[in-house]
Design a protein around this motif. Structure first.
Motif, PDB file in Angstrom:
ATOM      1  N   GLU A 172       0.725  -1.095   0.050  1.00 59.96           N
ATOM      2  CA  GLU A 172       0.079  -0.051  -0.404  1.00 59.96           C
ATOM      3  C   GLU A 172       1.007   1.266   0.003  1.00 59.96           C
ATOM      4  N   THR A 173       2.198   1.261   0.043  1.00 59.68           N
ATOM      5  CA  THR A 173       3.032   2.321   0.138  1.00 59.68           C
ATOM      6  C   THR A 173       3.596   2.291  -1.267  1.00 59.68           C
ATOM      7  N   LEU A 174       4.388   3.406  -1.735  1.00 57.68           N
ATOM      8  CA  LEU A 174       5.238   3.535  -2.891  1.00 57.68           C
ATOM      9  C   LEU A 174       6.637   3.317  -2.247  1.00 57.68           C
ATOM     10  N   GLY A 204      -1.226  -3.920 -11.495  1.00 53.69           N
ATOM     11  CA  GLY A 204      -0.849  -4.988 -10.443  1.00 53.69           C
ATOM     12  C   GLY A 204      -1.666  -4.625  -8.957  1.00 53.69           C
ATOM     13  N   ASP A 205      -1.045  -4.912  -8.104  1.00 58.92           N
ATOM     14  CA  ASP A 205      -1.564  -4.459  -6.763  1.00 58.92           C
ATOM     15  C   ASP A 205      -1.379  -2.959  -6.553  1.00 58.92           C
ATOM     16  N   CYS A 206      -2.524  -2.092  -6.197  1.00 61.47           N
ATOM     17  CA  CYS A 206      -1.940  -0.620  -6.186  1.00 61.47           C
ATOM     18  C   CYS A 206      -3.104  -0.059  -5.561  1.00 61.47           C
ATOM     19  N   VAL A 207      -2.644   1.140  -4.656  1.00 67.76           N
ATOM     20  CA  VAL A 207      -3.572   2.243  -4.324  1.00 67.76           C
ATOM     21  C   VAL A 207      -3.209   3.513  -4.827  1.00 67.76           C
ATOM     22  N   LEU A 226      -8.034  -3.079 -13.475  1.00 64.22           N
ATOM     23  CA  LEU A 226      -7.883  -2.514 -12.031  1.00 64.22           C
ATOM     24  C   LEU A 226      -8.485  -3.395 -10.902  1.00 64.22           C
ATOM     25  N   PRO A 227      -7.611  -3.705  -9.904  1.00 71.72           N
ATOM     26  CA  PRO A 227      -8.054  -4.230  -8.700  1.00 71.72           C
ATOM     27  C   PRO A 227      -9.242  -3.523  -8.019  1.00 71.72           C
ATOM     28  N   VAL A 228     -10.135  -4.090  -7.502  1.00 68.57           N
ATOM     29  CA  VAL A 228     -11.144  -3.147  -6.538  1.00 68.57           C
ATOM     30  C   VAL A 228     -11.490  -3.828  -5.277  1.00 68.57           C
ATOM     31  N   ASN A 229     -10.697  -4.693  -4.719  1.00 68.73           N
ATOM     32  CA  ASN A 229     -10.780  -5.361  -3.476  1.00 68.73           C
ATOM     33  C   ASN A 229     -10.891  -4.348  -2.349  1.00 68.73           C
ATOM     34  N   GLY A 230     -10.201  -3.068  -2.506  1.00 72.19           N
ATOM     35  CA  GLY A 230     -10.132  -2.311  -1.452  1.00 72.19           C
ATOM     36  C   GLY A 230      -9.129  -2.635  -0.314  1.00 72.19           C
ATOM     37  N   ARG A 231      -9.189  -2.111   0.981  1.00 74.25           N
ATOM     38  CA  ARG A 231      -8.504  -2.198   1.912  1.00 74.25           C
ATOM     39  C   ARG A 231      -8.845  -1.709   3.369  1.00 74.25           C
ATOM     40  N   GLY A 239      -1.174  -8.782   7.709  1.00 72.90           N
ATOM     41  CA  GLY A 239      -0.553  -8.915   6.456  1.00 72.90           C
ATOM     42  C   GLY A 239      -0.960  -9.101   5.091  1.00 72.90           C
ATOM     43  N   VAL A 240      -2.217  -8.508   4.864  1.00 73.20           N
ATOM     44  CA  VAL A 240      -2.783  -8.416   3.651  1.00 73.20           C
ATOM     45  C   VAL A 240      -2.954  -7.055   3.045  1.00 73.20           C
ATOM     46  N   PRO A 241      -1.740  -6.615   2.238  1.00 75.57           N
ATOM     47  CA  PRO A 241      -2.122  -5.099   1.811  1.00 75.57           C
ATOM     48  C   PRO A 241      -2.903  -5.085   1.018  1.00 75.57           C
ATOM     49  N   GLY A 242      -3.825  -3.853   0.711  1.00 79.88           N
ATOM     50  CA  GLY A 242      -4.720  -3.825  -0.043  1.00 79.88           C
ATOM     51  C   GLY A 242      -4.677  -3.017  -1.504  1.00 79.88           C
ATOM     52  N   ASN A 243      -5.885  -2.818  -2.087  1.00 77.99           N
ATOM     53  CA  ASN A 243      -5.952  -2.197  -3.348  1.00 77.99           C
ATOM     54  C   ASN A 243      -6.778  -1.198  -3.360  1.00 77.99           C
TER      55      ASN A 243
END
Length: 311
Positions: A172-174, A204-207, A226-231, A239-243
């Motif tokens: 979730e971080t750059l 990929g996985d991204c916020v 684009l992933p849409v499962n949120g966070r 341990g499950v970083p989001g999108n």
């Protein structure tokens, strides 16, 4: 005056959706189902995985076709039990030209999927983040010579008529290492044909992060995956970083002038998904604004044609 809406109208997405009721491997081995007019065909593999076909080329991106995570996390808070069976067995593929992995997490760089592919197709290469070459060698079970390492800001030719441009993602971080390499990437895939180029973006996985929309807009892509499962804090804290949330994915497509998006990263793990009804409702809502939203689902093929070659 130029507006995002004007940009969409100048670059409309020519996308049609076809449903089929045969196993995916049967569809892929039927040459009559290959794209016939220079367009691109996409099939969803679950989570963030897709088959992409164009002009005789076939590639996979982020295929997760095993039960590696269920084996790893059995008995834990998030056991990673599949909600859907893998739609494809790599052993049934008749041909393959390339595999792309956006980052090192197992649902995107899965040894249970990539090693069988590497053995079955010894000439296939793997596009991976340059920051994760050592991990990619282990997970793919290959030597470095079979990897195509890329970093954010690079554009590389990966096949005769295919180029990949890497854009940094935040998960979730750059993040960036001491060598200036980004471990989380998105790819703009340019597929050329006699009918003109089609550009796809897989984040990929991204916020969201401040520069992303501008970076994406520079590529004038036709379709964003684009992933849409949120966070949320519960998942991130375990341990499950989001999108992106669905709202954030729509906002990115809008800000970058992308005319269509294909919403994915849902429906595989019950703790990390979003309802299909929510995606479909948002698709109806955005249609009037000029943004096409498609929900990734098995048994569907998305045919993307060059927007400058409209019928």
């Amino acid at each position: 005056m130029s507006t995002v809406t004007d940009m969409r109208r100048q670059r409309p997405a020519a996308i049609s959706v076809e449903t089929f009721d045969v196993p995916l491997h049967a569809r892929l081995t039927d040459r009559a189902c290959a794209p016939q007019d220079g367009g691109v065909l996409l099939y969803w593999l679950g989570q963030a995985g897709f088959v992409i076909e164009c002009s005789g080329m076939r590639m996979l991106i982020d295929p997760y076709l095993s039960d590696s995570l269920a084996q790893k996390y059995r008995g834990t808070r998030y056991p990673h039990t599949r909600m859907m069976a893998p739609p494809l067995d790599p052993a049934t593929l008749d041909r393959l030209d390339l595999v792309l992995c956006t980052h090192r997490h197992t649902d995107h760089m899965d040894p249970g999927t990539l090693r069988p592919i590497a053995r079955r197709f010894p000439s296939v290469k793997f596009v991976v983040p340059a920051a994760s070459v050592d991990e990619a060698m282990k997970r793919c079970g290959v030597e470095a010579s079979r990897l195509i390492p890329v970093n954010a800001g690079q554009r590389v030719q990966v096949l005769e008529d295919c180029y990949v441009s890497a854009i940094a993602s935040a998960h979730e971080t750059l993040d960036m290492d001491a060598q200036g390499l980004y471990p989380w990437l998105g790819y703009v895939i340019e597929l050329a044909s006699a009918q003109g180029a089609v550009k796809l973006y897989h984040s990929g996985d991204c916020v969201p992060y401040p520069e992303l929309a501008d970076r994406l807009a520079q590529h004038a892509v036709n379709l964003a995956l684009l992933p849409v499962n949120g966070r949320d804090m519960e998942r991130s804290g375990n341990g499950v970083p989001g999108n992106f949330t669905l709202d954030e994915a729509v906002a990115l497509a809008t800000a970058a002038g992308v005319p269509a998006m294909l919403a994915h990263h849902h429906g595989l793990f019950d703790f990390n998904t979003v309802s299909p009804e929510a995606i479909d409702a948002r698709a109806r809502q955005e249609r009037a604004a000029g943004l096409q939203i498609h929900r990734a689902q098995t048994g569907c093929a998305w045919h993307v044609r060059n927007p400058d070659k409209r019928e």
